[in-house]
Design an enzyme around this catalytic site. Structure first.
Site, PDB file in Angstrom:
ATOM      1  N   HIS A  34       0.803  -1.233   0.000  1.00  9.08           N
ATOM      2  CA  HIS A  34       0.000   0.000   0.000  1.00  9.08           C
ATOM      3  C   HIS A  34       0.834   1.281   0.000  1.00  9.08           C
ATOM      4  O   HIS A  34       0.534   2.236   0.729  1.00  9.08           O
ATOM      5  CB  HIS A  34      -0.957   0.018   1.192  1.00  9.08           C
ATOM      6  CG  HIS A  34      -1.967  -1.095   1.195  1.00  9.08           C
ATOM      7  ND1 HIS A  34      -2.558  -1.571   0.046  1.00  9.08           N
ATOM      8  CD2 HIS A  34      -2.505  -1.826   2.221  1.00  9.08           C
ATOM      9  CE1 HIS A  34      -3.417  -2.536   0.366  1.00  9.08           C
ATOM     10  NE2 HIS A  34      -3.400  -2.719   1.662  1.00  9.08           N
ATOM     11  N   HIS A  44      -9.515   1.931   0.844  1.00  9.93           N
ATOM     12  CA  HIS A  44      -9.410   0.790   1.760  1.00  9.93           C
ATOM     13  C   HIS A  44     -10.463   0.869   2.868  1.00  9.93           C
ATOM     14  O   HIS A  44     -10.143   0.644   4.048  1.00  9.93           O
ATOM     15  CB  HIS A  44      -7.998   0.750   2.339  1.00  9.93           C
ATOM     16  CG  HIS A  44      -7.526  -0.621   2.711  1.00  9.93           C
ATOM     17  ND1 HIS A  44      -8.210  -1.433   3.595  1.00  9.93           N
ATOM     18  CD2 HIS A  44      -6.434  -1.321   2.329  1.00  9.93           C
ATOM     19  CE1 HIS A  44      -7.549  -2.566   3.733  1.00  9.93           C
ATOM     20  NE2 HIS A  44      -6.473  -2.534   2.971  1.00  9.93           N
ATOM     21  N   SER A  45     -11.714   1.165   2.515  1.00  9.17           N
ATOM     22  CA  SER A  45     -12.771   1.193   3.542  1.00  9.17           C
ATOM     23  C   SER A  45     -13.084  -0.216   4.016  1.00  9.17           C
ATOM     24  O   SER A  45     -13.080  -1.170   3.233  1.00  9.17           O
ATOM     25  CB  SER A  45     -14.030   1.852   2.983  1.00  9.17           C
ATOM     26  OG  SER A  45     -13.825   3.240   2.879  1.00  9.17           O
ATOM     27  N   TYR A  46     -13.342  -0.327   5.315  1.00  5.82           N
ATOM     28  CA  TYR A  46     -13.746  -1.600   5.937  1.00  5.82           C
ATOM     29  C   TYR A  46     -15.239  -1.506   6.211  1.00  5.82           C
ATOM     30  O   TYR A  46     -15.668  -0.716   7.060  1.00  5.82           O
ATOM     31  CB  TYR A  46     -13.024  -1.790   7.278  1.00  5.82           C
ATOM     32  CG  TYR A  46     -11.569  -2.184   7.191  1.00  5.82           C
ATOM     33  CD1 TYR A  46     -10.595  -1.293   6.744  1.00  5.82           C
ATOM     34  CD2 TYR A  46     -11.162  -3.448   7.600  1.00  5.82           C
ATOM     35  CE1 TYR A  46      -9.263  -1.665   6.699  1.00  5.82           C
ATOM     36  CE2 TYR A  46      -9.826  -3.823   7.563  1.00  5.82           C
ATOM     37  CZ  TYR A  46      -8.887  -2.926   7.105  1.00  5.82           C
ATOM     38  OH  TYR A  46      -7.559  -3.289   7.067  1.00  5.82           O
ATOM     39  N   GLU A  49     -11.457  -3.696  -2.385  1.00  5.15           N
ATOM     40  CA  GLU A  49     -10.505  -2.713  -2.905  1.00  5.15           C
ATOM     41  C   GLU A  49     -10.402  -2.903  -4.418  1.00  5.15           C
ATOM     42  O   GLU A  49      -9.746  -3.844  -4.886  1.00  5.15           O
ATOM     43  CB  GLU A  49      -9.144  -2.921  -2.238  1.00  5.15           C
ATOM     44  CG  GLU A  49      -9.193  -2.793  -0.732  1.00  5.15           C
ATOM     45  CD  GLU A  49      -8.131  -3.644  -0.042  1.00  5.15           C
ATOM     46  OE1 GLU A  49      -6.942  -3.409  -0.288  1.00  5.15           O
ATOM     47  OE2 GLU A  49      -8.491  -4.555   0.716  1.00  5.15           O
TER      48      GLU A  49
HETATM   49  C1  BGC Z   1      -4.316  -6.755   2.106  1.00  8.48           C
HETATM   50  C2  BGC Z   1      -4.204  -7.450   3.442  1.00  8.48           C
HETATM   51  C3  BGC Z   1      -3.769  -6.458   4.472  1.00  8.48           C
HETATM   52  C4  BGC Z   1      -4.764  -5.331   4.518  1.00  8.48           C
HETATM   53  C5  BGC Z   1      -4.384  -4.242   5.482  1.00  8.48           C
HETATM   54  C6  BGC Z   1      -5.323  -5.657   2.239  1.00  8.48           C
HETATM   55  O1  BGC Z   1      -5.398  -4.955   1.044  1.00  8.48           O
HETATM   56  O2  BGC Z   1      -4.651  -7.617   1.063  1.00  8.48           O
HETATM   57  O3  BGC Z   1      -3.292  -8.529   3.365  1.00  8.48           O
HETATM   58  O4  BGC Z   1      -3.662  -7.064   5.730  1.00  8.48           O
HETATM   59  O5  BGC Z   1      -4.884  -4.760   3.250  1.00  8.48           O
HETATM   60  O6  BGC Z   1      -3.131  -3.767   5.226  1.00  8.48           O
END
Ligand code: BGC
Length: 383
Positions: free
Chosen positions: A140, A214-216, A348
Site C-alpha cells: 500500500h 481501503h474502507s472496511y 478494494e
Molecule cells: C491486504 C491485506 C492487508 C490489509 C491491510 C489488504 O489490502 O490484502 O493482506 O492485511 O490490506 O493492510
C-alpha cells in the site's frame, strides 16, 4: 471537539443558480446537485502542525465524511430497512486514532495498492527498491504512503452532487518510486445514495500506479458484530492465487468448483470456515468479468439483519476481497469498539497485486503524457 467553520450556503447558492439556469436555458441534470450539501469541519492537526479538515458530503439518504489526512473516508452513514441511520465503515472518532497504527481504515492507498514482491521492480532497464513495510514486501505505498500525507482539498459541484476533490503531488523518489506524480481523488455523493470516487494521476517519469480505497465495511453499523452473516456476490469467474506471503503466483485460476466461487450470493461465515489459510479468511484478488476498462459490477454485499445492501462498480480489472483476517482486537475504534477478526470486509477495486513483476497481468505502468483514471461507485440501498 470539531469546530464548524463552513456552512452550506455555497451549495444552496449553486443549487439556486442551477435551478435558474435550468429554467432559463432548459438545461437538465441539475436536480441531483440541488439536494446535496457540503460542509467543512476542522479535524485537528498532525504532529508536524499541519491542519486537517473533514468534509461532510450529504445527499439523498447518504452522508459521507472524508478528511484531508490520507484522503481517508471516516464515515458512511446510511439507513437500514427501518430507516435507522448508522455508520457502516470502521475507523475512529477523532484524528488521533488515525494518526496511530491501524490497517488503512478508510484510506486512499497508493502510489501502488497491495503488495510488490520484495519491494523491487525493474522499469525501462532500471531496478527500483521501495520502502519495505510488510516483511520484505512493499504494501500500500510503503512506510509513508498516500494514507499518511495531508492532501489539498477543493469543494466542487461535480454535476452528480456535492463533491470534494483531494489532490497530492508525490515527489520523485518518494518511498522509492520514480517520477513526480500528481494525483487527484474526487469524492461525490449523489441523490440516489451513491458514493462515486474518481481518481486521476499524471507523471513526469514512467512509474507504476494503482490507486484504491481501503474502507472496511460492516453493513450492520458501528456496533455490528462480524461480517460472517453478510452475503457477498463477486462478479468474477477467476482469481489470482497467492503464496504464503500473499504474493500472486502469476496464475489466473478459475473459481468454478472452489471456495472462491462467489458468483451467487454466498454467506461469508460458511465460506470462511472452508478456507485453510492463516489467518483464516479471504485476502485475494478477484479478476472481474466486466468488459476491460469499462464500468461494470464488481460486488454486491447484503446484510440480512439490517437489510442494507451495497453494490460496488468499477472501471478496474480486479477487486481485492479482504475479510479483516488480521483484525485482532488491538484497534479500539468508533464508540470504543475493539475491532475483531472478520469485523468488516474490504472491496478494494484495483489492478492486480504485484502487477509490476507479473508480465501476464494488466499493466500498472503510467508513462509521461498519459493520464491514469479510475472510477469506483459504492451504491447503498435496503431490501
Ligand atoms: C491486504 C491485506 C492487508 C490489509 C491491510 C489488504 O489490502 O490484502 O493482506 O492485511 O490490506 O493492510
Amino acid at each position: 471537539m470539531n469546530t464548524f467553520i463552513y456552512s452550506t450556503t455555497r451549495a444552496s447558492a449553486v443549487a439556486v443558480g442551477l435551478v435558474l439556469a435550468t429554467a432559463v436555458l432548459g438545461l437538465t441534470g441539475a436536480t441531483n446537485a440541488e439536494a446535496g450539501t457540503v460542509s467543512k469541519l476542522a479535524f485537528g492537526k498532525t504532529p508536524d502542525g499541519k491542519t486537517v479538515d473533514l468534509y461532510v458530503l450529504k445527499n439523498g439518504r447518504l452522508t459521507v465524511k472524508v478528511m484531508t489526512y490520507g484522503a481517508i473516508i471516516t464515515s458512511i452513514e446510511t439507513p437500514d430497512r427501518d430507516g435507522e441511520l448508522d455508520d457502516v465503515v470502521l475507523g475512529f472518532d477523532d484524528l488521533n486514532g488515525y494518526l496511530g497504527t491501524h490497517p488503512y481504515f478508510g484510506a486512499t492507498v497508493g502510489r501502488v495498492a497491495n503488495r510488490i514482491a520484495k519491494g523491487k521492480f525493474t522499469l525501462n532497464g532500471k531496478e527500483y527498491t521501495l520502502a519495505a513495510n510488510n516483511g520484505p514486501n512493499a504494501l500500500h505505498g510503503g512506510l509513508k504512503g498516500f494514507d499518511k500525507v495531508v492532501w489539498k482539498a477543493e469543494e466542487l459541484e461535480s454535476g452528480d452532487g456535492p463533491s470534494v476533490r483531494m489532490s497530492y503531488v508525490s515527489p520523485d523518489g518518494e518511498e522509492g518510486y520514480p517520477g513526480n506524480l500528481t494525483v487527484s481523488v474526487l469524492f461525490t455523493v449523489t441523490a440516489d445514495d451513491k458514493l462515486e470516487i474518481k481518481y486521476t494521476a499524471e507523471t513526469d517519469k514512467a512509474t507504476p500506479v494503482n490507486l484504491s480505497n481501503h474502507s472496511y465495511f460492516n453493513l450492520g453499523g458501528k456496533h455490528g458484530d462480524s461480517i460472517r452473516g453478510h452475503q457477498v456476490t463477486l462478479y468474477a469467474s477467476n482469481y489470482t492465487p497467492v503464496d504464503d506471503a500473499l504474493i500472486p503466483t502469476g496464475e489466473i485460476a478459475p473459481v468454478a468448483e472452489t471456495t472462491f466461487d462467489l458468483r451467487k450470493p454466498s454467506q461469508l461465515g460458511f465460506l470462511i470456515s472452508l478456507l485453510d489459510n492463516t489467518p483464516q479468511g479471504f485476502d485475494h484478488n478477484f479478476v472481474l468479468d466486466k468488459p476491460k476498462g469499462r464500468m461494470g459490477l464488481a460486488a454486491r454485499v447484503f446484510d440480512p439483519k439490517s437489510g442494507r445492501e451495497m453494490t460496488v462498480s468499477t472501471t478496474e480489472p480486479g477487486v481485492q476481497f479482504y475479510t479483516g483476517n488480521f483484525l485482532d482486537g488491538t484497534n479500539k475504534g468508533k464508540a470504543g469498539v475493539a475491532y475483531k477478526q472478520h469485523q468488516a470486509l474490504c472491496l478494494e477495486t484495483q489492478h492486480f497485486p504485484d502487477s509490476i513483476n507479473q508480465p501476464n497481468f494488466p499493466s500498472t505502468v503510467l508513462e509521461p503524457g498519459q493520464k491514469y483514471t479510475q472510477t469506483t461507485v459504492f451504491a447503498f440501498s435496503v431490501k
